[in-house]
Scaffold this motif. Structure first.
Motif, PDB file in Angstrom:
ATOM      1  N   VAL A 101       0.880  -1.164   0.000  1.00 13.58           N
ATOM      2  CA  VAL A 101       0.000   0.000   0.000  1.00 13.58           C
ATOM      3  C   VAL A 101       0.921   1.219   0.000  1.00 13.58           C
ATOM      4  N   ASP A 102       0.949   1.888  -1.132  1.00 12.36           N
ATOM      5  CA  ASP A 102       1.943   2.921  -1.395  1.00 12.36           C
ATOM      6  C   ASP A 102       1.344   4.295  -1.109  1.00 12.36           C
ATOM      7  N   THR A 103       1.880   4.982  -0.106  1.00 16.57           N
ATOM      8  CA  THR A 103       1.346   6.304   0.238  1.00 16.57           C
ATOM      9  C   THR A 103       1.826   7.372  -0.727  1.00 16.57           C
ATOM     10  N   GLY A 104       2.823   7.058  -1.538  1.00 18.54           N
ATOM     11  CA  GLY A 104       3.403   8.072  -2.420  1.00 18.54           C
ATOM     12  C   GLY A 104       4.476   8.894  -1.744  1.00 18.54           C
ATOM     13  N   HIS A 105       4.556   8.786  -0.409  1.00 20.83           N
ATOM     14  CA  HIS A 105       5.615   9.489   0.328  1.00 20.83           C
ATOM     15  C   HIS A 105       6.659   8.468   0.745  1.00 20.83           C
ATOM     16  N   ASN A 106       7.433   8.009  -0.207  1.00 24.88           N
ATOM     17  CA  ASN A 106       8.319   6.886   0.075  1.00 24.88           C
ATOM     18  C   ASN A 106       9.768   7.303   0.246  1.00 24.88           C
ATOM     19  N   PHE A 107      10.482   6.518   1.019  1.00 29.06           N
ATOM     20  CA  PHE A 107      11.930   6.619   1.038  1.00 29.06           C
ATOM     21  C   PHE A 107      12.423   5.901  -0.218  1.00 29.06           C
ATOM     22  N   PRO A 108      13.190   6.580  -1.063  1.00 36.49           N
ATOM     23  CA  PRO A 108      13.629   5.943  -2.313  1.00 36.49           C
ATOM     24  C   PRO A 108      14.363   4.621  -2.057  1.00 36.49           C
ATOM     25  N   GLU A 109      15.175   4.565  -0.973  1.00 35.68           N
ATOM     26  CA  GLU A 109      15.921   3.330  -0.677  1.00 35.68           C
ATOM     27  C   GLU A 109      14.980   2.161  -0.428  1.00 35.68           C
ATOM     28  N   VAL A 110      13.815   2.473   0.129  1.00 37.75           N
ATOM     29  CA  VAL A 110      12.883   1.397   0.487  1.00 37.75           C
ATOM     30  C   VAL A 110      12.218   0.835  -0.774  1.00 37.75           C
ATOM     31  N   ILE A 111      11.870   1.729  -1.696  1.00 38.93           N
ATOM     32  CA  ILE A 111      11.275   1.264  -2.959  1.00 38.93           C
ATOM     33  C   ILE A 111      12.291   0.448  -3.765  1.00 38.93           C
ATOM     34  N   GLU A 112      13.545   0.918  -3.775  1.00 38.62           N
ATOM     35  CA  GLU A 112      14.598   0.142  -4.452  1.00 38.62           C
ATOM     36  C   GLU A 112      14.723  -1.244  -3.841  1.00 38.62           C
ATOM     37  N   TYR A 113      14.721  -1.270  -2.528  1.00 42.22           N
ATOM     38  CA  TYR A 113      14.840  -2.544  -1.811  1.00 42.22           C
ATOM     39  C   TYR A 113      13.676  -3.463  -2.190  1.00 42.22           C
ATOM     40  N   ARG A 114      12.477  -2.908  -2.165  1.00 40.20           N
ATOM     41  CA  ARG A 114      11.277  -3.684  -2.494  1.00 40.20           C
ATOM     42  C   ARG A 114      11.410  -4.311  -3.871  1.00 40.20           C
ATOM     43  N   GLU A 119      19.929 -10.175  12.844  1.00 36.48           N
ATOM     44  CA  GLU A 119      21.365 -10.432  13.016  1.00 36.48           C
ATOM     45  C   GLU A 119      21.692 -11.908  12.788  1.00 36.48           C
ATOM     46  N   ARG A 120      20.917 -12.777  13.427  1.00 36.89           N
ATOM     47  CA  ARG A 120      21.193 -14.210  13.332  1.00 36.89           C
ATOM     48  C   ARG A 120      21.086 -14.710  11.890  1.00 36.89           C
ATOM     49  N   GLU A 121      20.088 -14.221  11.174  1.00 38.43           N
ATOM     50  CA  GLU A 121      19.838 -14.713   9.827  1.00 38.43           C
ATOM     51  C   GLU A 121      20.554 -13.884   8.767  1.00 38.43           C
ATOM     52  N   ALA A 122      21.283 -12.871   9.194  1.00 35.21           N
ATOM     53  CA  ALA A 122      21.997 -11.973   8.280  1.00 35.21           C
ATOM     54  C   ALA A 122      21.083 -11.455   7.174  1.00 35.21           C
ATOM     55  N   ILE A 123      19.945 -10.904   7.581  1.00 29.64           N
ATOM     56  CA  ILE A 123      18.960 -10.384   6.626  1.00 29.64           C
ATOM     57  C   ILE A 123      19.336  -8.945   6.251  1.00 29.64           C
ATOM     58  N   ALA A 124      19.366  -8.669   4.961  1.00 29.64           N
ATOM     59  CA  ALA A 124      19.697  -7.309   4.504  1.00 29.64           C
ATOM     60  C   ALA A 124      18.505  -6.380   4.712  1.00 29.64           C
ATOM     61  N   LEU A 125      18.781  -5.125   5.061  1.00 26.45           N
ATOM     62  CA  LEU A 125      17.728  -4.134   5.272  1.00 26.45           C
ATOM     63  C   LEU A 125      18.029  -2.886   4.454  1.00 26.45           C
ATOM     64  N   PRO A 126      17.011  -2.061   4.186  1.00 24.54           N
ATOM     65  CA  PRO A 126      17.283  -0.765   3.556  1.00 24.54           C
ATOM     66  C   PRO A 126      18.217   0.060   4.452  1.00 24.54           C
ATOM     67  N   GLN A 127      19.076   0.843   3.825  1.00 22.94           N
ATOM     68  CA  GLN A 127      20.107   1.572   4.565  1.00 22.94           C
ATOM     69  C   GLN A 127      19.558   2.582   5.580  1.00 22.94           C
ATOM     70  N   ILE A 128      18.324   3.032   5.392  1.00 19.41           N
ATOM     71  CA  ILE A 128      17.815   4.070   6.305  1.00 19.41           C
ATOM     72  C   ILE A 128      17.684   3.586   7.745  1.00 19.41           C
ATOM     73  N   TYR A 129      17.743   2.260   7.962  1.00 16.35           N
ATOM     74  CA  TYR A 129      17.701   1.733   9.332  1.00 16.35           C
ATOM     75  C   TYR A 129      19.015   1.932  10.070  1.00 16.35           C
ATOM     76  N   PHE A 130      20.044   2.366   9.326  1.00 22.01           N
ATOM     77  CA  PHE A 130      21.352   2.549   9.943  1.00 22.01           C
ATOM     78  C   PHE A 130      21.763   4.014   9.869  1.00 22.01           C
ATOM     79  N   SER A 131      22.713   4.345  10.713  1.00 23.24           N
ATOM     80  CA  SER A 131      23.147   5.718  10.875  1.00 23.24           C
ATOM     81  C   SER A 131      23.615   6.342   9.553  1.00 23.24           C
ATOM     82  N   HIS A 132      23.112   7.544   9.273  1.00 21.92           N
ATOM     83  CA  HIS A 132      23.530   8.279   8.085  1.00 21.92           C
ATOM     84  C   HIS A 132      23.281   9.765   8.327  1.00 21.92           C
ATOM     85  N   GLU A 133      23.897  10.614   7.481  1.00 25.41           N
ATOM     86  CA  GLU A 133      23.648  12.062   7.593  1.00 25.41           C
ATOM     87  C   GLU A 133      22.431  12.421   6.788  1.00 25.41           C
TER      88      GLU A 133
END
Ligand SMILES: Nc1nc2c(ncn2[C@@H]2O[C@H](COP(=O)(O)OP(=O)(O)OP(=O)(O)O)[C@@H](O)[C@H]2O)c(=O)[nH]1
Ligand SMILES: [Mg+2]
Lengths: 448, 308
Positions: free
Chosen positions: B71-84, B205-219
């Motif tokens: 369900v796409d609100t149109g207000h997306n983080f570009p990294e998340v759409i790429e990931y999807r 962590e255990r399953e080494a699942i990749a996530l969109p980068q916005i979950y990690f520290s950035h400027e």
């Protein structure tokens, strides 16, 4: 007490992935303090976060209460807050250095008994609360009976509101004795009594300074240390087939055929001679895959896929069990039921019966008797014989006949393979929770 | 996932993560066995990513037998759409998109004065369920997230309006999930109901699942509103004297960009994130969701109307 009142970050970090999980539920009459106790447990174990506590304090202040009403941590629905009671189960999660807990706070009101049954059905431990002023009342007996029927392995009696009886040792002993005697008669194997004040925090997480006469553990200490691990090798192995996995892909798994399910009880090992029920075909376990990893054995609770040596006809709803300890399929079931629907259940009703992954048609042949919670006989429950119908929250013995044979265990042997639902075929609603075999463990009574 | 041999001797107790995983897998398989057309709600947030991972394990080595619905609100983080899109391609999945923007463009929904689109997701969601005849809809909701969610069943029956009636929930006994429903009704299924935020991260962590980068520290350029760091955008920020500043942040939840706040954080790895949330004194929604702050019962009210 050490290591419980403060959760060190280390305790929760990835290093201690090995801590076990305990599922528990509250029980007891309306207003005896279940939700307050849960709130107190969360609060004093530092499991309530700042924004949650602020929200609860704000609502309490708006109502004119000076201190945060900790029951609001679980009574989260609008209607619950308006009425000051719990209506449906709330699940809360917390952890200490020793264990993780999934806690179901259930409603005490008789009208919502079905929701208490929901919360208690998966619990390994029930905390039954009693208001020290009122002692054991009808609804305490009802909930204790439900916990006993569900074979919740451990029961803790929390004699609450000790602050309102001057922290009296005598009163505590009186209530604890009455309850323990009753629970023993219901066949509850393990009862522990603790005097508490949920409101003030006595003996919940921290030891009370008002009850020096009590030398037992606080509630949390007990929850952290009560041994709940059972040895699955002592139980018969049971595997209800949920789904057949046949990738039919072009790769190395082209010919893969596996039977997916969760081990209901016991242990399965590679090479085990097994029988598929109800058909009775025999084969052996060629291999076990645990979510993509081949393993030699799998125990109760694991979701796995079994590969079998022979090409037998198996589908969802079949039960795989060892040849030497398989249940005998039957179409005639005697069971204890908790009726959880508003629609009554009558003798002669045609319903659906859901047992593990199999759903079959069934007929209610007889309602042998209903347990009468108002009239305890010999301290246990009275019986009302020969009823034509069951109503919401009744607990009764019934006789059922199914259209196809079911590989059913006694509930006392396996909670998972001895339990079933009766379902209304017209609208799909859940009518009744059923437990096959004798109602209570000895020395409880079971006339049928 | 590869095939290796694990030589267990005496079977020990399950760890809490193993127990949670086994329970979730059981739920996925029950739905596959009993429903005609299930779908997984997939937002690209960590909970839906973990759900998809569990679904893949549940049916290994066969493919996941469900499509995804975003369900796409149109207000997306570009990294998340790429990931999807990457995940969909990699695992050969089928993706349905229900777009809030489409509903606004054709006049069936109106933009809210505050610019937030989270509450607007309900109508496109219900329409997608109805037009595709989905009978089971997997959601990544967890009971520890919010006090109304804490009350919800694993199998949550919804009427033809998608409504949840918290006073009339079906009893849910043992692991015997009853998914029967009448024509027009459907069932929302929450396979990770019993997971906490920390469980989710430990499992990642255990399953080494990749996530969109916005979950990690950035400027990131952000501005402050209601004590949260929001991203500037056409949805209405910054306004008045709200000042855009550059900060080192990460996201604890991923939702509609207009109302999902970032938190100050130096956590660059999953292990850092686990250490951070283990000592955090704020819940994830309390720290990051403007929409939940609207009223005490905001979530319950949205759920009654058919929200996730
Ligand atoms: N004095 C005193 N009051 C208490 C104590 N525990 C609970 N109460 C009060 O008893 C009332 C009922 O408490 P709840 O926690 O809502 O009771 P409950 O058992 O959860 O009730 P239901 O869920 O509706 O069955 C509230 O006013 C509490 O403040 C206690 O230890 N001492
Ligand atoms: Mg309560």
């Amino acid at each position: 007490m050490s290591g419980t009142s403060e959760i060190s970050p280390d305790a929760l970090s990835s290093a201690d992935e090995r801590v076990g999980l305990l599922r528990l539920a509250t029980a007891g009459s309306v207003d005896d303090g279940k939700s307050t106790l849960v709130g107190r447990l969360l609060h004093d174990s530092k499991s309530v976060l700042t924004d949650q506590l602020e929200a609860v304090t704000r609502v309490s202040n708006e109502r004119g209460q000076e201190e945060a009403d900790l029951a609001l941590l679980t009574d989260g629905l609008r209607a619950e807050r308006e009425q000051g009671i719990t209506i449906d189960v709330a699940y809360r999660y917390f952890a200490t250095a020793r264990r993780r807990f999934i806690l179901a706070d259930t409603p005490g009101h008789v009208q919502y008994t079905r929701n208490m049954v929901t919360g208690a059905s998966t619990a390994e431990l029930a905390v039954v609360l009693v208001d020290a002023r009122n002692g054991v009342v009808e609804q305490t007996r009802r909930h204790a009976a439900v916990a006993a029927l569900l074979r919740v392995p451990h029961v803790v009696l929390a004699v609450n509101k000790m602050d309102l009886v001057d922290y009296s040792e005598e009163r505590f002993a009186e209530v604890a004795n009455t309850f323990t005697e009753y629970a023993k008669a219901l066949g509850v194997p393990d009862v522990r009594s603790i005097p508490v004040s949920a409101l003030r925090g006595d003996n919940v997480v921290d030891p009370s300074s008002h009850m020096d006469w009590f030398s037992g553990p606080t509630l949390l200490e007990y929850l952290e240390t009560v041994p709940v691990e059972t040895d699955p090798t002592l139980e018969p192995a049971r595997f209800p087939v949920q789904y057949v996995l046949r990738p039919q892909s072009d790769d190395e798994y082209r010919d893969y055929r596996g039977y997916a399910g969760q081990v209901a009880s016991g242990v399965f090992r590679e090479g085990d001679e097994v029988v598929v029920l109800p058909s009775g075909q025999r084969t052996s376990v060629a291999g076990i895959d645990r979510l993509g990893v081949a393993v030699r054995q799998a125990r109760q609770g694991e979701s796995i896929t079994l590969r079998l040596a022979d090409d037998v006809d198996i589908s969802r709803g079949d039960l795989i069990a060892p040849v030497d300890s398989a249940p005998r399929p039957t179409q005639d079931i005697e069971a204890t039921v908790c009726h959880v629907a508003d629609r009554p259940l009558r003798t002669g009703d045609r319903v659906l019966l859901k047992h593990t992954t199999r759903t079959v048609k069934a007929i209610v042949k007889d309602i042998a008797y209903r347990l009468d919670l108002n009239a305890p006989i010999d301290g246990v429950l009275g019986h009302e014989q020969h009823l034509s119908e069951l109503r919401a929250n009744d607990i009764a013995r019934v006789v059922l006949r199914t259209a196809q044979p079911l590989a059913l265990d006694d509930y006392a042997i396996g909670r998972r393979t001895g339990s079933f639902l009766l379902i209304d075929e017209a609208d799909g609603s859940t009518l009744t929770a059923g437990m096959a075999g004798a109602a209570f463990a000895a020395p409880g009574r079971c006339h049928s | 996932m590869t095939t290796t041999i694990d030589k267990g001797t005496a079977p020990g107790a399950l760890t809490h993560l193993d127990a949670l995983e086994a329970e979730s897998v059981h739920i996925f398989r029950e739905v596959a066995g009993e429903f005609e057309k299930p779908v997984i709600l997939f937002s690209g947030g960590k909970d839906s990513i973990v759900m998809l991972h569990l679904a893949r394990k549940a049916f290994w080595p066969a493919p996941v037998p469900f499509a995804l619905l975003h369900v796409d609100t149109g207000h997306n983080f570009p990294e998340v759409i790429e990931y999807r899109d990457r995940v969909v391609a990699e695992h050969n999945l089928r993706l349905h998109v229900a777009s809030v923007q489409d509903f606004i463009d054709n006049g069936r929904l109106r933009e809210r004065p505050d610019g937030t689109r989270n509450p607007l997701q309900t109508v496109p969601l219900l329409e997608a369920i109805e037009s595709n005849r989905f009978d089971a809809v997997f959601g990544g909701g967890r009971r520890d997230e919010e006090k109304a969610r804490a009350k919800e069943r694993v199998f949550s029956l919804r009427d033809e309006f998608g409504a949840w009636d918290p006073r009339r929930q079906r009893p849910e006994l043992w692991q015997l999930y009853n998914g029967r429903h009448r024509v027009g009704e459907h069932v929302r299924v929450f396979p990770i109901s019993n997971w906490t935020e920390l469980d989710v991260w430990q499992y990642i962590e255990r399953e080494a699942i990749a996530l969109p980068q916005i979950y990690f520290s950035h400027e990131r350029d952000v501005f402050e509103r209601d004590g949260m760091w929001l991203s500037p955008g056409e949805w209405g920020g910054p306004k008045g004297d709200e000042e855009v500043v550059r900060r080192v942040v990460r996201y604890r939840t991923v939702g509609d960009m207009s109302c999902t706040g970032a938190v100050d954080s130096p956590a660059t790895t999953v292990a850092d994130v686990i250490a951070e949330i283990a000592v955090s004194r704020l819940t994830e929604r309390g720290a990051t969701r403007a929409d939940d702050k609207m009223s005490e019962a905001a979530m319950e009210d949205r759920k009654r109307e058919g929200y996730f």
